[in-house]
Design a protein around this motif. Structure first.
Motif, mmCIF file in Angstrom:
data_model
loop_
_atom_site.group_PDB
_atom_site.id
_atom_site.type_symbol
_atom_site.label_atom_id
_atom_site.label_comp_id
_atom_site.label_asym_id
_atom_site.label_seq_id
_atom_site.Cartn_x
_atom_site.Cartn_y
_atom_site.Cartn_z
ATOM 1 N N GLY A 109 0.810 -1.206 0.000
ATOM 2 C CA GLY A 109 0.000 0.000 0.000
ATOM 3 C C GLY A 109 0.846 1.261 0.000
ATOM 4 O O GLY A 109 0.518 2.244 -0.670
ATOM 5 N N VAL A 110 1.950 1.235 0.739
ATOM 6 C CA VAL A 110 2.848 2.398 0.772
ATOM 7 C C VAL A 110 3.441 2.652 -0.612
ATOM 8 O O VAL A 110 3.560 3.803 -1.055
ATOM 9 C CB VAL A 110 3.964 2.179 1.819
ATOM 10 N N TYR A 111 3.793 1.570 -1.299
ATOM 11 C CA TYR A 111 4.355 1.714 -2.649
ATOM 12 C C TYR A 111 3.350 2.387 -3.591
ATOM 13 O O TYR A 111 3.704 3.295 -4.360
ATOM 14 C CB TYR A 111 4.753 0.334 -3.175
ATOM 15 N N LEU A 112 2.098 1.966 -3.530
ATOM 16 C CA LEU A 112 1.076 2.587 -4.371
ATOM 17 C C LEU A 112 0.830 4.034 -3.953
ATOM 18 O O LEU A 112 0.598 4.916 -4.791
ATOM 19 C CB LEU A 112 -0.227 1.782 -4.306
ATOM 20 N N LEU A 113 0.911 4.294 -2.663
ATOM 21 C CA LEU A 113 0.745 5.665 -2.163
ATOM 22 C C LEU A 113 1.821 6.588 -2.737
ATOM 23 O O LEU A 113 1.547 7.728 -3.141
ATOM 24 C CB LEU A 113 0.810 5.651 -0.638
ATOM 25 N N LEU A 114 3.065 6.109 -2.815
ATOM 26 C CA LEU A 114 4.159 6.910 -3.385
ATOM 27 C C LEU A 114 3.934 7.150 -4.877
ATOM 28 O O LEU A 114 4.215 8.244 -5.386
ATOM 29 C CB LEU A 114 5.494 6.203 -3.155
ATOM 30 N N SER A 115 3.417 6.140 -5.581
ATOM 31 C CA SER A 115 3.147 6.331 -7.009
ATOM 32 C C SER A 115 2.043 7.366 -7.206
ATOM 33 O O SER A 115 2.078 8.149 -8.167
ATOM 34 C CB SER A 115 2.758 4.999 -7.660
ATOM 35 N N ALA A 116 1.067 7.399 -6.293
ATOM 36 C CA ALA A 116 0.001 8.391 -6.374
ATOM 37 C C ALA A 116 0.551 9.795 -6.171
ATOM 38 O O ALA A 116 0.094 10.749 -6.814
ATOM 39 C CB ALA A 116 -1.077 8.087 -5.330
ATOM 40 N N ALA A 117 1.540 9.937 -5.300
ATOM 41 C CA ALA A 117 2.146 11.254 -5.072
ATOM 42 C C ALA A 117 2.805 11.777 -6.355
ATOM 43 O O ALA A 117 2.705 12.970 -6.678
ATOM 44 C CB ALA A 117 3.169 11.160 -3.943
ATOM 45 N N LEU A 118 3.469 10.889 -7.097
ATOM 46 C CA LEU A 118 4.075 11.303 -8.361
ATOM 47 C C LEU A 118 3.009 11.759 -9.366
ATOM 48 O O LEU A 118 3.195 12.730 -10.098
ATOM 49 C CB LEU A 118 4.890 10.157 -8.955
ATOM 50 N N THR A 119 1.883 11.064 -9.382
ATOM 51 C CA THR A 119 0.816 11.443 -10.305
ATOM 52 C C THR A 119 0.207 12.794 -9.930
ATOM 53 O O THR A 119 -0.139 13.586 -10.813
ATOM 54 C CB THR A 119 -0.259 10.343 -10.333
ATOM 55 N N VAL A 120 0.105 13.079 -8.648
ATOM 56 C CA VAL A 120 -0.393 14.394 -8.221
ATOM 57 C C VAL A 120 0.542 15.504 -8.705
ATOM 58 O O VAL A 120 0.096 16.569 -9.159
ATOM 59 C CB VAL A 120 -0.552 14.441 -6.686
ATOM 60 N N VAL A 121 1.853 15.260 -8.662
ATOM 61 C CA VAL A 121 2.812 16.235 -9.198
ATOM 62 C C VAL A 121 2.566 16.431 -10.694
ATOM 63 O O VAL A 121 2.588 17.565 -11.210
ATOM 64 C CB VAL A 121 4.259 15.773 -8.937
ATOM 65 N N GLY A 122 2.333 15.336 -11.411
ATOM 66 C CA GLY A 122 2.057 15.440 -12.840
ATOM 67 C C GLY A 122 0.812 16.255 -13.127
ATOM 68 O O GLY A 122 0.778 17.056 -14.067
ATOM 69 N N LEU A 123 -0.234 16.086 -12.319
ATOM 70 C CA LEU A 123 -1.459 16.858 -12.501
ATOM 71 C C LEU A 123 -1.227 18.344 -12.242
ATOM 72 O O LEU A 123 -1.824 19.203 -12.898
ATOM 73 C CB LEU A 123 -2.553 16.331 -11.566
ATOM 74 N N TRP A 124 -0.356 18.644 -11.293
ATOM 75 C CA TRP A 124 -0.028 20.048 -11.009
ATOM 76 C C TRP A 124 0.708 20.679 -12.197
ATOM 77 O O TRP A 124 0.486 21.854 -12.533
ATOM 78 C CB TRP A 124 0.825 20.121 -9.743
ATOM 79 N N LEU A 125 1.563 19.895 -12.860
ATOM 80 C CA LEU A 125 2.311 20.404 -14.014
ATOM 81 C C LEU A 125 1.457 20.473 -15.277
ATOM 82 O O LEU A 125 1.752 21.258 -16.185
ATOM 83 C CB LEU A 125 3.521 19.504 -14.287
ATOM 84 N N ALA A 126 0.424 19.657 -15.353
ATOM 85 C CA ALA A 126 -0.393 19.579 -16.567
ATOM 86 C C ALA A 126 -1.212 20.849 -16.748
ATOM 87 O O ALA A 126 -1.432 21.620 -15.816
ATOM 88 C CB ALA A 126 -1.310 18.360 -16.495
#
Length: 439
Positions: free
Chosen positions: A403-420
């Protein structure tokens, strides 16, 4: 609904079918390999006497399929912006289909020793190259024929391919498991799933060879605006779009790997359930996804696409902490329910994803930019996920680290949404043949 100039409704439907069928074939190939890697290929191609080592080796070739994608994105993405979408999509379809068919003919370790593993890696690499070039073109094939105001819906055609391919592959494998003995399936029956790709290739070629080039590419060619070096131009002028497009894919990739690939190993080794139960649960979830991909794509046309994507990312980050305690008792019903919910969440991300990524790039660089974003994301998201998940579970022996691993991947996607970025109103309102070239 309006259609762009030069494209009638029949051509639009044909483009949608061509986009869906091609990606379905290529994800049928990937899904068939994924199931075989999780349940069979460790023994057939990487025997060592150590179950974990065999599974890790099989998942390594799974990762190679992702690691090869950037090469496909570079080669075929460039060609797609230079010579056209249709021609490139015929090439990628043939490459994927031939590689998968040959896997079905491949001798195992018991017959030719270590050469079997080498050949499997080569064919898996070819699959990855094909998928790396396929996705960007398949998305553009349907979205560039469709109304830009409904880009989320039309672009979702390519997104239906993964659950359709996954459903078909798991269905074929489940059927083989029912009609064959376990010994027969492990000896030769598994090959049928790979050899059937020849039928899907023939259908996909029949659809794609009848299709005309997209109106958007025709307009770009007529204006003589085709890029001469699209890869370097994307790297030079659209770096933010590239980073954003790559990062928004990370969480969906890890989510999909966790709940359709790694979960098959987890339920057998940790829960003591059967391979057939795992395949059935994934099939149910994939069937639910079929209608949800275009539904979420259409929803993203009615609300802010990035906001919808953010909600899906948050849900994906939370769900493992519900799923694993829920299935700990080994109940098939709870396993199936948990996978269905996970794939509904994945659909909320994956349905709008194609439109979100492609609209980050200018039309003349869209095939290259989208392909590079898609394939680079696979290298950091989907490729290592099964390997990392297996290693983390073996290291700590507890589900929470997954679950922690998926949580970290979600954090990267949130950064991508901020840049988009959201598309400008004139981009959405303009006919597809007149889309402005963005700076």
């Amino acid at each position: 609904m309006t259609t762009p100039q030069g494209a009638d409704k029949r051509a639009l439907r044909r483009a949608y079918t061509a986009s869906l069928s091609g990606t379905a074939l290529e994800y049928y190939d990937f899904a068939a390999y994924s199931v075989a890697a999780a349940t069979l290929f460790g023994d057939l191609f990487f025997p060592s006497g150590d179950d974990l080592a065999g599974t890790m080796a099989a998942f390594s070739t799974y990762a190679i399929g992702y690691l090869a994608r950037p090469l496909g994105g570079i080669v075929f993405g460039r060609l797609g912006d230079v010579i056209g979408r249709k021609k490139v999509l015929v090439y990628t379809l043939l490459l994927a289909g031939i590689a998968t068919f040959l896997i079905g003919l491949l001798p195992t370790h018991a017959t030719i020793g270590g050469a079997a593993a080498i050949l499997l890696v080569i064919l898996r690499f070819a699959q990855g190259v094909a998928v790396g070039g396929e996705w960007g073109g398949a998305v553009l094939l349907s979205s560039e024929y469709g109304d830009p105001k409904r880009r989320g819906f039309w672009a979702s055609a390519a997104q239906i391919g993964p659950p359709a391919g996954n459903l078909l592959a798991n269905g074929v494998i489940a059927l083989l498991g029912m009609v064959l003995s376990e010994a027969a399936y492990e000896s030769w029956g598994w090959r049928i799933a790979f050899l059937l790709s020849a039928v899907l290739v023939a259908f996909g070629l029949w659809i794609r060879l009848r299709l005309e080039e997209t109106p958007v590419f025709k307009a770009i060619a007529e204006r003589e605006e085709r890029p001469s070096a699209p890869v370097s131009e994307v790297m030079r002028t659209e770096r933010r779009a590239l980073v954003a497009g790559a990062l928004v894919r990370v969480c969906p990739d890890v989510t999909y790997s966790l709940f359709t690939v790694f979960v098959l190993t987890y339920m057998v080794t940790e829960l003591g359930m059967s391979k057939t139960q795992g395949s059935a649960a994934v099939m149910i979830g994939s069937a639910v996804q079929l209608g949800l991909m275009p539904a979420f794509g259409a929803l993203s046309d009615r609300m802010n696409r990035r906001r919808l994507y953010l909600y899906g990312t948050i849900a994906a980050a939370v769900w493992p902490f519900v799923f694993f305690p829920m299935v700990a008792g080994g109940s098939f019903l709870l396993l199936a329910f948990g996978i269905v919910v996970a794939l509904v969440i994945h659909a909320a991300l994956y349905g709008p994803q194609a439109a979100l990524i492609t609209e980050q790039f200018s039309p003349r660089l869209r095939y290259t930019g989208s392909s590079l974003a898609y394939t680079f994301a696979g290298v950091i998201g989907g490729a290592p996920a099964p390997l990392v998940l297996a290693a983390l579970l073996n290291w700590l022996g507890s589900w929470w680290i997954l679950g922690v691993y998926l949580l970290l991947s979600a954090a990267l996607t949130v950064v991508g949404l901020w840049l988009a970025r959201d598309p400008a109103e004139d981009e959405v309102a303009a006919p597809a043949t007149e889309e402005k070239v963005l700076s």
